[in-house]
Design a protein around this motif. Structure first.
Motif, PDB file in Angstrom:
ATOM      1  N   LEU A  39      12.031  -1.420  -3.851  1.00 47.72           N
ATOM      2  CA  LEU A  39      11.789  -2.726  -4.476  1.00 47.72           C
ATOM      3  C   LEU A  39      10.873  -3.608  -3.638  1.00 47.72           C
ATOM      4  O   LEU A  39      10.384  -4.640  -4.115  1.00 47.72           O
ATOM      5  CB  LEU A  39      13.114  -3.439  -4.729  1.00 47.72           C
ATOM      6  CG  LEU A  39      13.965  -2.841  -5.859  1.00 47.72           C
ATOM      7  CD1 LEU A  39      15.354  -3.456  -5.871  1.00 47.72           C
ATOM      8  CD2 LEU A  39      13.276  -3.034  -7.210  1.00 47.72           C
ATOM      9  N   ALA A  40      10.609  -3.188  -2.401  1.00 47.40           N
ATOM     10  CA  ALA A  40       9.707  -3.964  -1.537  1.00 47.40           C
ATOM     11  C   ALA A  40       8.285  -4.002  -2.075  1.00 47.40           C
ATOM     12  O   ALA A  40       7.517  -4.906  -1.730  1.00 47.40           O
ATOM     13  CB  ALA A  40       9.716  -3.387  -0.122  1.00 47.40           C
ATOM     14  N   ILE A  41       7.905  -3.039  -2.906  1.00 40.28           N
ATOM     15  CA  ILE A  41       6.540  -3.088  -3.459  1.00 40.28           C
ATOM     16  C   ILE A  41       6.466  -4.002  -4.683  1.00 40.28           C
ATOM     17  O   ILE A  41       5.428  -4.135  -5.297  1.00 40.28           O
ATOM     18  CB  ILE A  41       5.991  -1.690  -3.815  1.00 40.28           C
ATOM     19  CG1 ILE A  41       6.611  -1.158  -5.105  1.00 40.28           C
ATOM     20  CG2 ILE A  41       6.139  -0.706  -2.680  1.00 40.28           C
ATOM     21  CD1 ILE A  41       5.832  -0.005  -5.713  1.00 40.28           C
ATOM     22  N   LYS A  42       7.599  -4.612  -5.042  1.00 40.55           N
ATOM     23  CA  LYS A  42       7.698  -5.461  -6.232  1.00 40.55           C
ATOM     24  C   LYS A  42       7.199  -4.697  -7.457  1.00 40.55           C
ATOM     25  O   LYS A  42       6.266  -5.107  -8.151  1.00 40.55           O
ATOM     26  CB  LYS A  42       6.902  -6.765  -6.042  1.00 40.55           C
ATOM     27  CG  LYS A  42       7.418  -7.628  -4.896  1.00 40.55           C
ATOM     28  CD  LYS A  42       6.611  -8.909  -4.740  1.00 40.55           C
ATOM     29  CE  LYS A  42       7.145  -9.740  -3.577  1.00 40.55           C
ATOM     30  NZ  LYS A  42       6.337 -10.989  -3.372  1.00 40.55           N
ATOM     31  N   PRO A  43       7.851  -3.557  -7.732  1.00 40.63           N
ATOM     32  CA  PRO A  43       7.368  -2.686  -8.804  1.00 40.63           C
ATOM     33  C   PRO A  43       7.595  -3.255 -10.194  1.00 40.63           C
ATOM     34  O   PRO A  43       8.591  -3.950 -10.438  1.00 40.63           O
ATOM     35  CB  PRO A  43       8.197  -1.414  -8.607  1.00 40.63           C
ATOM     36  CG  PRO A  43       9.480  -1.910  -7.999  1.00 40.63           C
ATOM     37  CD  PRO A  43       9.075  -3.042  -7.098  1.00 40.63           C
ATOM     38  N   HIS A  44       6.673  -2.943 -11.086  1.00 41.50           N
ATOM     39  CA  HIS A  44       6.897  -3.281 -12.484  1.00 41.50           C
ATOM     40  C   HIS A  44       7.997  -2.383 -13.047  1.00 41.50           C
ATOM     41  O   HIS A  44       8.779  -2.812 -13.886  1.00 41.50           O
ATOM     42  CB  HIS A  44       5.604  -3.119 -13.278  1.00 41.50           C
ATOM     43  CG  HIS A  44       4.552  -4.122 -12.906  1.00 41.50           C
ATOM     44  ND1 HIS A  44       3.779  -4.003 -11.774  1.00 41.50           N
ATOM     45  CD2 HIS A  44       4.167  -5.278 -13.513  1.00 41.50           C
ATOM     46  CE1 HIS A  44       2.947  -5.041 -11.699  1.00 41.50           C
ATOM     47  NE2 HIS A  44       3.170  -5.821 -12.735  1.00 41.50           N
ATOM     48  N   PHE A  45       8.035  -1.135 -12.571  1.00 42.24           N
ATOM     49  CA  PHE A  45       9.125  -0.260 -12.975  1.00 42.24           C
ATOM     50  C   PHE A  45       9.402   0.799 -11.911  1.00 42.24           C
ATOM     51  O   PHE A  45       8.555   1.111 -11.076  1.00 42.24           O
ATOM     52  CB  PHE A  45       8.861   0.400 -14.329  1.00 42.24           C
ATOM     53  CG  PHE A  45       7.642   1.297 -14.392  1.00 42.24           C
ATOM     54  CD1 PHE A  45       7.745   2.665 -14.158  1.00 42.24           C
ATOM     55  CD2 PHE A  45       6.403   0.774 -14.735  1.00 42.24           C
ATOM     56  CE1 PHE A  45       6.638   3.498 -14.240  1.00 42.24           C
ATOM     57  CE2 PHE A  45       5.289   1.596 -14.826  1.00 42.24           C
ATOM     58  CZ  PHE A  45       5.398   2.964 -14.573  1.00 42.24           C
ATOM     59  N   LEU A  46      10.637   1.307 -11.953  1.00 44.62           N
ATOM     60  CA  LEU A  46      11.084   2.371 -11.067  1.00 44.62           C
ATOM     61  C   LEU A  46      11.213   3.655 -11.878  1.00 44.62           C
ATOM     62  O   LEU A  46      11.584   3.619 -13.063  1.00 44.62           O
ATOM     63  CB  LEU A  46      12.440   2.024 -10.464  1.00 44.62           C
ATOM     64  CG  LEU A  46      12.490   0.794  -9.556  1.00 44.62           C
ATOM     65  CD1 LEU A  46      13.931   0.316  -9.398  1.00 44.62           C
ATOM     66  CD2 LEU A  46      11.890   1.100  -8.192  1.00 44.62           C
ATOM     67  N   VAL A  47      10.938   4.793 -11.247  1.00 44.65           N
ATOM     68  CA  VAL A  47      11.015   6.076 -11.932  1.00 44.65           C
ATOM     69  C   VAL A  47      12.194   6.887 -11.398  1.00 44.65           C
ATOM     70  O   VAL A  47      12.388   6.982 -10.185  1.00 44.65           O
ATOM     71  CB  VAL A  47       9.705   6.873 -11.764  1.00 44.65           C
ATOM     72  CG1 VAL A  47       9.798   8.217 -12.477  1.00 44.65           C
ATOM     73  CG2 VAL A  47       8.522   6.073 -12.292  1.00 44.65           C
ATOM     74  N   HIS A  48      12.960   7.456 -12.302  1.00 41.80           N
ATOM     75  CA  HIS A  48      14.110   8.336 -12.064  1.00 41.80           C
ATOM     76  C   HIS A  48      15.420   7.561 -11.945  1.00 41.80           C
ATOM     77  O   HIS A  48      16.163   7.474 -12.901  1.00 41.80           O
ATOM     78  CB  HIS A  48      13.902   9.241 -10.846  1.00 41.80           C
ATOM     79  CG  HIS A  48      12.792  10.208 -11.004  1.00 41.80           C
ATOM     80  ND1 HIS A  48      12.703  11.070 -12.077  1.00 41.80           N
ATOM     81  CD2 HIS A  48      11.693  10.457 -10.240  1.00 41.80           C
ATOM     82  CE1 HIS A  48      11.612  11.810 -11.972  1.00 41.80           C
ATOM     83  NE2 HIS A  48      10.975  11.449 -10.870  1.00 41.80           N
TER      84      HIS A  48
END
Length: 393
Positions: A230-239
């Motif tokens: 979450l440190a990359i401030k993702p728009h979405f996570l995979v898996h």
């Protein structure tokens, strides 16, 4: 183009409309009506218009390696540094890779996939390669590039930052693609992950795919893999197959959603993602087919598998409409794009089902029929941006 006498799965709730007319103008859907008033129209009696599938996670670069490696661990197959996939890609000619990537795009198109999101390895050269493969295929793509830079455990513990030359290379990559697709937190220090968070395009990252990756994160950093991702401030996570309840709560709060890859996880003997648990935590969930090396790019099979295995493991009913939304509507929501839904102002992407196909007729529940009965053979045509790009109506 005016489509008349057509059945439609309309809007974000995929409401079934048995007969209507819908106008397509400037590559977008217009208003749906129950009658036709003048103008040239196409009679679509017997057809069902379905929003185009949004395949939210692919790696089509390994299309050349279909079923090349079946035994071994997940890392031995697809690890970004020492996996068999990397060896195969490095020893393959770029023109051969591009040729098989193109084949995969046509395969997706024929199966009703109108948009796909690809994690593109290979740095800038890899981005150029997929652009070459896509140059003659009329499918929508969201290409997420990657810096081919991976850190070891010592560098992660020391919080080694990204080098100046790598920052420059990343800038070049992002000029030519739609965003960043990071392999995972376990190959990057906090400093690198935080630097990635400052990039201005779409950001996504693999997280908590295997029990081993979850364990490694705890062992090296003392924190969960998802917390670090979450440190990359993702728009979405995979898996997120092995994400904890607290991880899912964080994901619901800090991302647009989660993309799961059920058949790929199963093919790797790594469990089944629990989308009901994710949904109950407040996450928007979408579906991807993952590596072509280990799984066919078929959202029809993906929905069928997910629906049945979820009911089998939970021993409770699941509304097939929910599964269908994960393959269409939810992808558009997570990406923040007007795709994945048949409604006014959205891009006119969809496919046409022959309601009289031998495996479907009679259709009593269109959502259920789409989830577990439709095959490529029942798809009469595929439309992207209001243009028929496969088949005919």
């Amino acid at each position: 183009m005016l489509l008349k006498n057509i059945s439609i799965l309309y809007g974000k709730d995929l409401k079934y409309v048995p007969s209507a007319s819908i106008q397509i103008t400037n590559q977008k859907f217009g208003k749906m009506t129950s009658s036709v008033s003048g103008g040239k129209a196409v009679d679509c009696e017997g057809l069902l218009l379905v929003p185009g599938f949004v395949n939210m996670h692919t790696h089509i670069g390994d299309s050349i390696a279909k079923d090349a490696v079946l035994s071994g661990t997940v890392d031995s197959k697809i690890h970004p540094i020492f996996g068999a996939k990397q060896r195969i890609l490095k020893n393959s000619m770029p023109e051969h890779l591009a040729s098989f990537m193109k084949n995969t795009c046509y395969s997706m198109l024929k199966k009703g996939i109108t948009t796909f999101v690809d994690f593109r390895e290979g740095g800038l050269e890899g981005v150029h390669l997929i652009k070459k493969a896509l140059s003659t295929v009329p499918i929508r793509s969201v290409v997420l590039g990657r810096l081919e830079y991976y850190q070891d455990k010592d560098q992660i513990r020391k919080n080694t930052p990204l080098r100046t030359n790598d920052k420059k290379t990343l800038t070049k990559i992002l000029r030519h693609c739609d965003g960043l697709g990071v392999s995972g937190a376990n190959e990057n220090s906090d400093s690198v992950l935080q630097y990635y968070s400052k990039t201005g395009k779409i950001r996504a990252i693999h997280s908590s795919e295997t029990t081993q990756s979850v364990r490694v994160s705890k062992m090296v950093t003392g924190r969960s893999e998802t917390e670090r991702a979450l440190a990359i401030k993702p728009h979405f996570l995979v898996h997120m197959t092995f994400a904890s309840n607290s991880d899912l709560a964080l994901a619901a709060k800090k991302t647009h959603g989660i993309v799961i890859c059920p058949r790929a996880n199963a093919a790797l003997a790594e469990g089944i993602p629990d989308f009901m648990k994710m949904r109950n935590a407040g996450c928007t969930v979408a579906i991807g087919t993952d590596n072509v090396m280990i799984n066919s790019p078929d959202m029809l099979k993906e929905m069928d598998y997910l629906w049945k295995v979820t009911m089998g493991t939970h021993r409770t009913g699941v509304d097939p409409k929910e599964i269908l939304k994960m393959a269409t509507v939810n992808g558009g929501i997570i990406l923040g794009k007007k795709i994945g839904s048949v409604e006014e102002g959205y891009l006119a992407d969809g496919f046409f089902i022959d309601k009289h196909a031998v495996d479907l007729e009679p259709i009593h529940n269109p959502h259920a029929s789409l989830v577990h009965r439709v095959t490529e053979h029942a798809i009469r045509a595929v439309m992207i941006g209001g243009r028929i790009v496969h088949g005919k109506i």
